[in-house]
Design an enzyme around this catalytic site. Structure first.
Site, short mmCIF file in Angstrom:
data_model
loop_
_atom_site.label_atom_id
_atom_site.label_comp_id
_atom_site.label_asym_id
_atom_site.label_seq_id
_atom_site.Cartn_x
_atom_site.Cartn_y
_atom_site.Cartn_z
N HIS A 58 51.75 -48.84 133.19
CA HIS A 58 51.23 -47.59 132.63
C HIS A 58 49.78 -47.38 133.06
O HIS A 58 48.89 -48.12 132.67
CB HIS A 58 51.29 -47.60 131.10
CG HIS A 58 50.94 -46.27 130.49
ND1 HIS A 58 51.73 -45.15 130.66
CD2 HIS A 58 49.88 -45.87 129.74
CE1 HIS A 58 51.19 -44.13 130.03
NE2 HIS A 58 50.05 -44.53 129.46
N HIS A 60 46.80 -44.14 134.04
CA HIS A 60 46.28 -42.80 134.28
C HIS A 60 45.05 -43.00 135.16
O HIS A 60 43.96 -43.29 134.66
CB HIS A 60 45.87 -42.10 132.99
CG HIS A 60 46.96 -41.92 131.99
ND1 HIS A 60 48.01 -41.03 132.17
CD2 HIS A 60 47.17 -42.49 130.78
CE1 HIS A 60 48.80 -41.07 131.11
NE2 HIS A 60 48.32 -41.96 130.25
N ARG A 81 39.86 -38.03 123.54
CA ARG A 81 40.77 -37.16 124.30
C ARG A 81 40.04 -35.92 124.83
O ARG A 81 40.32 -35.48 125.95
CB ARG A 81 41.96 -36.74 123.43
CG ARG A 81 43.02 -35.99 124.21
CD ARG A 81 44.21 -35.62 123.36
NE ARG A 81 43.91 -34.53 122.44
CZ ARG A 81 44.84 -33.73 121.92
NH1 ARG A 81 46.12 -33.93 122.19
NH2 ARG A 81 44.50 -32.77 121.09
N TYR A 120 50.17 -36.25 135.15
CA TYR A 120 50.43 -34.90 134.64
C TYR A 120 49.40 -33.86 135.10
O TYR A 120 49.49 -32.70 134.70
CB TYR A 120 50.53 -34.90 133.12
CG TYR A 120 49.38 -35.56 132.39
CD1 TYR A 120 48.18 -34.91 132.17
CD2 TYR A 120 49.51 -36.87 131.91
CE1 TYR A 120 47.15 -35.52 131.50
CE2 TYR A 120 48.48 -37.49 131.23
CZ TYR A 120 47.29 -36.81 131.03
OH TYR A 120 46.26 -37.43 130.36
N ARG A 212 54.73 -34.61 121.09
CA ARG A 212 53.75 -33.54 120.84
C ARG A 212 53.79 -32.51 121.96
O ARG A 212 53.52 -31.32 121.73
CB ARG A 212 52.33 -34.13 120.77
CG ARG A 212 52.06 -34.97 119.54
CD ARG A 212 50.62 -35.46 119.53
NE ARG A 212 50.38 -36.57 120.45
CZ ARG A 212 49.65 -36.49 121.54
NH1 ARG A 212 49.08 -35.35 121.88
NH2 ARG A 212 49.47 -37.55 122.31
N GLU A 238 51.72 -43.55 119.46
CA GLU A 238 50.42 -44.19 119.70
C GLU A 238 49.48 -43.96 118.52
O GLU A 238 48.67 -44.82 118.19
CB GLU A 238 49.78 -43.62 120.97
CG GLU A 238 48.43 -44.22 121.31
CD GLU A 238 47.83 -43.66 122.59
OE1 GLU A 238 46.77 -44.18 123.01
OE2 GLU A 238 48.40 -42.72 123.18
N HIS A 272 53.03 -47.82 124.32
CA HIS A 272 52.26 -48.11 123.11
C HIS A 272 53.17 -48.53 121.96
O HIS A 272 53.12 -49.66 121.52
CB HIS A 272 51.36 -46.94 122.70
CG HIS A 272 50.39 -46.51 123.74
ND1 HIS A 272 49.47 -47.39 124.29
CD2 HIS A 272 50.21 -45.31 124.36
CE1 HIS A 272 48.76 -46.74 125.19
NE2 HIS A 272 49.19 -45.50 125.27
N ASP A 323 46.56 -48.51 131.40
CA ASP A 323 46.38 -47.19 130.80
C ASP A 323 45.10 -46.50 131.27
O ASP A 323 45.04 -45.97 132.36
CB ASP A 323 46.43 -47.33 129.27
CG ASP A 323 46.59 -46.00 128.56
OD1 ASP A 323 46.61 -44.95 129.22
OD2 ASP A 323 46.70 -46.00 127.32
#
Length: 438
Positions: A58, A60, A81, A120, A212, A238, A272, A323
């Site tokens: 995982h 990003h 975030r 994404y 979500r 998470e 997670h 991550d």
């Protein structure tokens, strides 16, 4: 970098134990033979202690921009975030490609030989598509340049939250609807497979960002239309707030919602899985899903400690990921998988050394669809014991067992002792990179 046709290791992890004097014969980057108790032969690449390559299930890549820049702001995941969205706004195919090559190279030198990139940031900031999968191919080319195996987990991201439209800063993540995402996903996979220079190291998997970001009706479409053998990843529970929003909107937990729409299956990897009910754990175990724990990120963001031993006991397979790359060190992730559980459960020896090695390598390979063996359903299967295996790609890591940090340790217990600084070489698809020559 140099190609390896045959290698001799002073010791290698095979079937859950270290064996001395191991020769590996390699054909087209795959282990064709493993000979134990065998002296080196002329022409062999000489190695010390080797283990299967670590798998980062995982990632990003662009989150690396935030390393060392967010602590002073405090807050929680939701504060972090917003900073992450700001970093995403600035990316272009050119800048993302350069950043990803840097991140993937750091991973390779730390001992990761494969990475699952949960991707994404698809489009321009306006939401308009780039021509020719520009963002995705920039990531693919970065992995090829770094010499690391990549599973590009192209992600369906359609909503800004439960019942919410995408915000202006999320617009570039979305494809409009699930069918448009599926159409783009198939075209991207075709483009990668049609290019011999990319397909040697790059494959395309899939992800739904979270419950979500993808509505129940769209989850059902993914469950029906995505091929069942494609690795499918999802951020799952998470945050406690995600669970609360899902319960309020749909009357069930995120795990139960995935089950309701046919997404709990052996090719699913839940990332997670921190805040689960006992029923959630049972559902994930019964489905034989993979669970990707990211201990350094979960600690950095204050997420909590997930029920890893309960999930494994229920039938799930554990894997690790870095991550957001606050730390890129597979051995740190593996050690924290054990140590965080000791804090949570107030005892030692939660996992055996073999189970820790497994989570760092074979478990991640299974989660990314990289395991060469298959089970009775024709789906990727992780072997019970960790180690190099005939028929697997020659993806391996050389560790120095005689540094100031590792000297005197039982080799099986190196996951609790060694760190990325003790990695001296990595081998990906039979190509060797020595850290001092990188």
């Amino acid at each position: 970098m140099s190609a390896v046709a045959s290698a001799h290791a002073a010791a290698a992890l095979i079937d859950g134990r270290f064996v001395g004097d191991v020769r590996a014969l390699v054909r087209d980057g795959v282990i064709a033979e493993l000979l134990t108790g065998t002296p080196a032969q002329p022409g062999d690449t000489r190695l010390g202690l080797i283990v299967p390559g670590f798998v980062n299930a995982h990632s990003h890549a662009f989150h690396r921009l935030l390393r060392g820049r967010t602590h002073g702001d405090g807050g929680d995941f939701w504060v972090w975030r917003e900073q992450m969205y700001g970093a995403a706004q600035a990316l272009t195919p050119e800048s993302y490609g350069a950043l990803a090559e840097h991140v993937f190279t750091e991973m390779r030198d730390a001992g990761y030989t494969a990475v699952g990139e949960f991707h994404y940031v698809h489009h321009q900031t306006s939401g308009a598509p780039y021509a020719g999968h520009a963002m995705e191919l920039a990531l693919a080319d970065a992995a090829v340049a770094a010499g690391i195996r990549l599973v590009l987990l192209d992600t369906c991201y359609l909503r800004g939250g439960v019942g919410q439209e995408l915000s202006e800063r999320q617009r570039r993540f979305g494809d409009g609807d699930v069918h448009a995402w599926l159409e783009r996903w198939h075209a991207l996979r075709g483009a990668i497979m049609a290019d011999p220079g990319r397909r040697a190291l790059v494959t395309v998997g899939a992800a739904v960002h979270s419950v979500r970001a993808v509505a129940p009706a769209d989850l059902a479409v993914v469950g029906r239309e995505l091929p069942a053998d494609v690795p499918l990843h999802v951020h799952l529970s998470e945050q406690a707030a995600e669970n609360e929003a899902c319960l309020d909107a749909y009357g069930m937990t995120p795990t139960a919602l995935l089950a309701e729409h046919g997404l709990l299956r052996p090719s699913l990897a839940a990332v997670h899985a921190t805040h689960l009910t006992d029923h959630d754990i049972a559902l994930l175990g019964q489905s034989r899903a993979s669970i990707v724990m990211c201990p350094t990120t979960e600690a950095d963001l204050g997420d909590g400690i997930g029920p890893a031993p309960e999930l494994r006991a229920a039938g799930a397979t554990l894997a690790i990921g870095s991550d957001q790359h606050a730390v890129i060190d597979p051995l740190e992730e593996i050690a924290r998988l054990e140590l965080d559980q000791r804090l949570r459960m107030r005892r030692r020896g939660i996992f055996t050394p073999a189970q820790l090695w497994h989570a760092g390598s074979a478990g991640g390979a299974r989660a990314l669809g990289l395991r060469s063996g298959v089970d009775a359903q024709g789906l990727p299967a992780a072997p019970t014991e960790p180690g190099l295996r005939v028929g697997d790609p020659f993806d391996a890591v050389e560790l120095d067992p005689d540094t100031a940090r590792t000297r005197g340790a039982d080799p099986l217990q190196l996951p609790l002792v060694a760190r990325a600084g003790d990695v001296t070489a990595t081998i990906v698809a039979g190509t060797l990179t020595r850290k001092d020559a990188a």
